[in-house]
Design an enzyme around this catalytic site. Structure first.
Site, short mmCIF file in Angstrom:
data_model
loop_
_atom_site.label_atom_id
_atom_site.label_comp_id
_atom_site.label_asym_id
_atom_site.label_seq_id
_atom_site.Cartn_x
_atom_site.Cartn_y
_atom_site.Cartn_z
N CYS A 128 16.28 15.53 -11.58
CA CYS A 128 17.44 15.40 -10.68
C CYS A 128 17.26 14.28 -9.66
CB CYS A 128 17.71 16.73 -9.98
SG CYS A 128 16.42 17.21 -8.79
N THR A 142 -4.60 -9.00 0.65
CA THR A 142 -4.02 -8.88 -0.69
C THR A 142 -4.50 -10.03 -1.56
OG1 THR A 142 -1.99 -8.84 -2.02
CG2 THR A 142 -1.86 -10.00 0.09
N GLU A 196 -12.24 -13.07 1.10
CA GLU A 196 -12.41 -13.90 -0.11
C GLU A 196 -11.31 -14.96 -0.17
OE1 GLU A 196 -14.85 -13.33 -2.29
OE2 GLU A 196 -15.55 -11.51 -1.29
N HIS A 207 5.79 -0.63 -2.79
CA HIS A 207 5.29 0.13 -3.94
C HIS A 207 5.36 1.64 -3.74
CE1 HIS A 207 2.84 -3.63 -5.39
NE2 HIS A 207 4.13 -3.73 -5.61
N ASN A 265 0.83 -1.21 0.00
CA ASN A 265 0.00 0.00 0.00
C ASN A 265 0.86 1.26 0.00
OD1 ASN A 265 -1.99 -1.86 0.22
ND2 ASN A 265 -2.51 -1.42 2.34
P1 OAD Z 1 -6.24 -6.13 -4.68
O1 OAD Z 1 -7.30 -5.14 -4.99
O2 OAD Z 1 -5.71 -6.95 -5.80
O3 OAD Z 1 -6.77 -7.14 -3.58
C1 OAD Z 1 -7.38 -6.68 -2.41
C2 OAD Z 1 -7.68 -7.87 -1.53
O4 OAD Z 1 -8.25 -7.39 -0.32
C3 OAD Z 1 -8.68 -8.88 -2.13
O5 OAD Z 1 -8.15 -10.19 -2.01
C4 OAD Z 1 -9.93 -8.69 -1.26
O6 OAD Z 1 -10.65 -9.89 -1.09
C5 OAD Z 1 -9.31 -8.25 0.06
N1 OAD Z 1 -10.20 -7.48 0.95
C6 OAD Z 1 -11.27 -6.71 0.65
N2 OAD Z 1 -11.81 -6.19 1.77
C7 OAD Z 1 -11.05 -6.62 2.81
C8 OAD Z 1 -11.09 -6.43 4.23
N3 OAD Z 1 -12.03 -5.68 4.81
N4 OAD Z 1 -10.15 -7.05 4.98
C9 OAD Z 1 -9.21 -7.83 4.41
N5 OAD Z 1 -9.12 -8.04 3.08
C10 OAD Z 1 -10.02 -7.46 2.29
O7 OAD Z 1 -5.08 -5.33 -3.92
P2 OAD Z 1 -3.55 -5.74 -3.69
O8 OAD Z 1 -3.41 -7.20 -3.52
O9 OAD Z 1 -3.02 -4.85 -2.64
O10 OAD Z 1 0.07 -1.96 -7.29
O11 OAD Z 1 -2.93 -5.32 -5.08
C11 OAD Z 1 -1.55 -5.36 -5.26
C12 OAD Z 1 -1.08 -4.22 -6.13
O12 OAD Z 1 -1.88 -4.16 -7.32
C13 OAD Z 1 -1.25 -2.85 -5.54
O13 OAD Z 1 -0.19 -2.50 -4.68
C14 OAD Z 1 -1.26 -1.97 -6.75
C15 OAD Z 1 -2.21 -2.77 -7.59
O14 OAD Z 1 -2.14 -2.55 -8.94
C16 OAD Z 1 0.51 -0.94 -8.03
O15 OAD Z 1 -0.16 0.05 -8.23
C17 OAD Z 1 1.90 -1.13 -8.54
#
Ligand code: OAD
Length: 261
Positions: free
Chosen positions: A152, A210, A237, A141, A124
């Protein structure tokens, strides 16, 4: 009460008992552990009102990452990219860390007080872990609250919302960009090294909120497990890592993580 309703209530009660037992077992193991890694993603901030990327209501369902989160997009239209980041900064600034962030900060402080090590690795960029009191965070990230000069290379913290004028410029005259990692860019080397070292030494790796689909970050949890760590997944999920995990806590992290203390 009909037999069907009674049956579904029983199934629900069995689920609740199973979750309680999983939490108890993980809590016991965490208490004894001297080396803990937590890997977090957008889901941990969902209960703070910050949208995730891929699930229902996810940012990448509404916006195209190649238009907003790549070096090429920034070269093509820096103002558009900045407007999007400026909007996200406003949403994040108005949000507050939730009990999930707070529980991780407390887990860190407890583990360190007992002489152990705790490394929080996050994908995050929102800074909510910092605001909840976590220390020494590995930001794979980057950080939406830093800006970096494309000329620069100077980097600075910037909390201004809205950020004016857009796009911002450095004293050297070149454009400033958000201090985040975009698609197609390498992760910051020092952060990656700290993350891999912590994973190699971890006894437990907590994988929280994640989808574990973006590499190389997603590979860290598997690497930790291959090096001997036990894995716990916290997510409402199912995820690709569930079948490797010793503990799967199915639910929102803001509700489940405080139970681990
Ligand atoms: P995702 O949007 O891919 O996944 C979010 C996860 O959080 C999913 O598995 C959901 O089921 C879960 N989720 C939703 N609500 C939740 C809650 N209340 N408690 C716990 N989990 C919950 O996000 P990331 O895995 O973080 O990168 O995505 C990884 C990267 O993809 C990000 O850092 C970003 C994105 O593109 C860049 O921008 C480089």
């Amino acid at each position: 009460m009909s037999a069907e309703v009674a049956g579904s209530n029983l199934a629900l009660a069995a689920d609740v008992i199973r979750v309680d037992e999983t939490i108890r077992s993980l809590r016991r193991t965490l208490k004894e552990a001297s080396s803990v890694v937590a890997l977090t993603g957008a889901g941990i901030s969902a209960e703070s009102g910050i949208r995730t990327f891929r699930g229902a209501g996810g940012l990448w369902r509404q916006y195209r990452p190649e238009k907003l989160a790549t070096p090429e997009a920034f070269e093509r239209d820096p103002k558009l990219v900045w407007e999007w980041y400026d909007w996200r900064r406003a949403v994040i600034q108005a949000a507050k860390p939730n009990p999930g962030h707070a529980a991780l900060a407390e887990l860190e402080s407890r583990t360190v007080k007992q002489g152990g090590s705790f490394t929080l690795i996050t994908q995050n960029v929102d800074g909510l872990h910092d605001r909840a009191g976590s220390r020494g965070i590995v930001k794979l990230h980057g950080d939406i609250w830093t800006v970096r000069c494309v000329g620069c290379g100077r980097s600075e913290r910037n909390d201004q919302v809205p950020l004016l004028p857009l796009p911002p410029h450095c004293e050297c005259g070149a454009l400033m960009r958000p201090g985040v990692v975009w698609f197609g860019e390498p992760l910051p080397e020092d952060e990656w090294e700290r993350a891999t070292k912590a994973c190699a030494a971890a006894q437990i790796v907590l994988v929280i909120g994640t989808s574990a689909t973006v590499y190389p970050a997603a590979g860290l949890a598997q690497a930790a497990q291959q090096a001997g760590a036990k894995m716990a997944v916290v997510n409402p999920e199912p995820t690709a890592l569930d079948e490797m995990a010793e503990w799967v806590l199915r639910g929102p992290s803001g509700e489940l993580l405080p139970g681990l203390l």
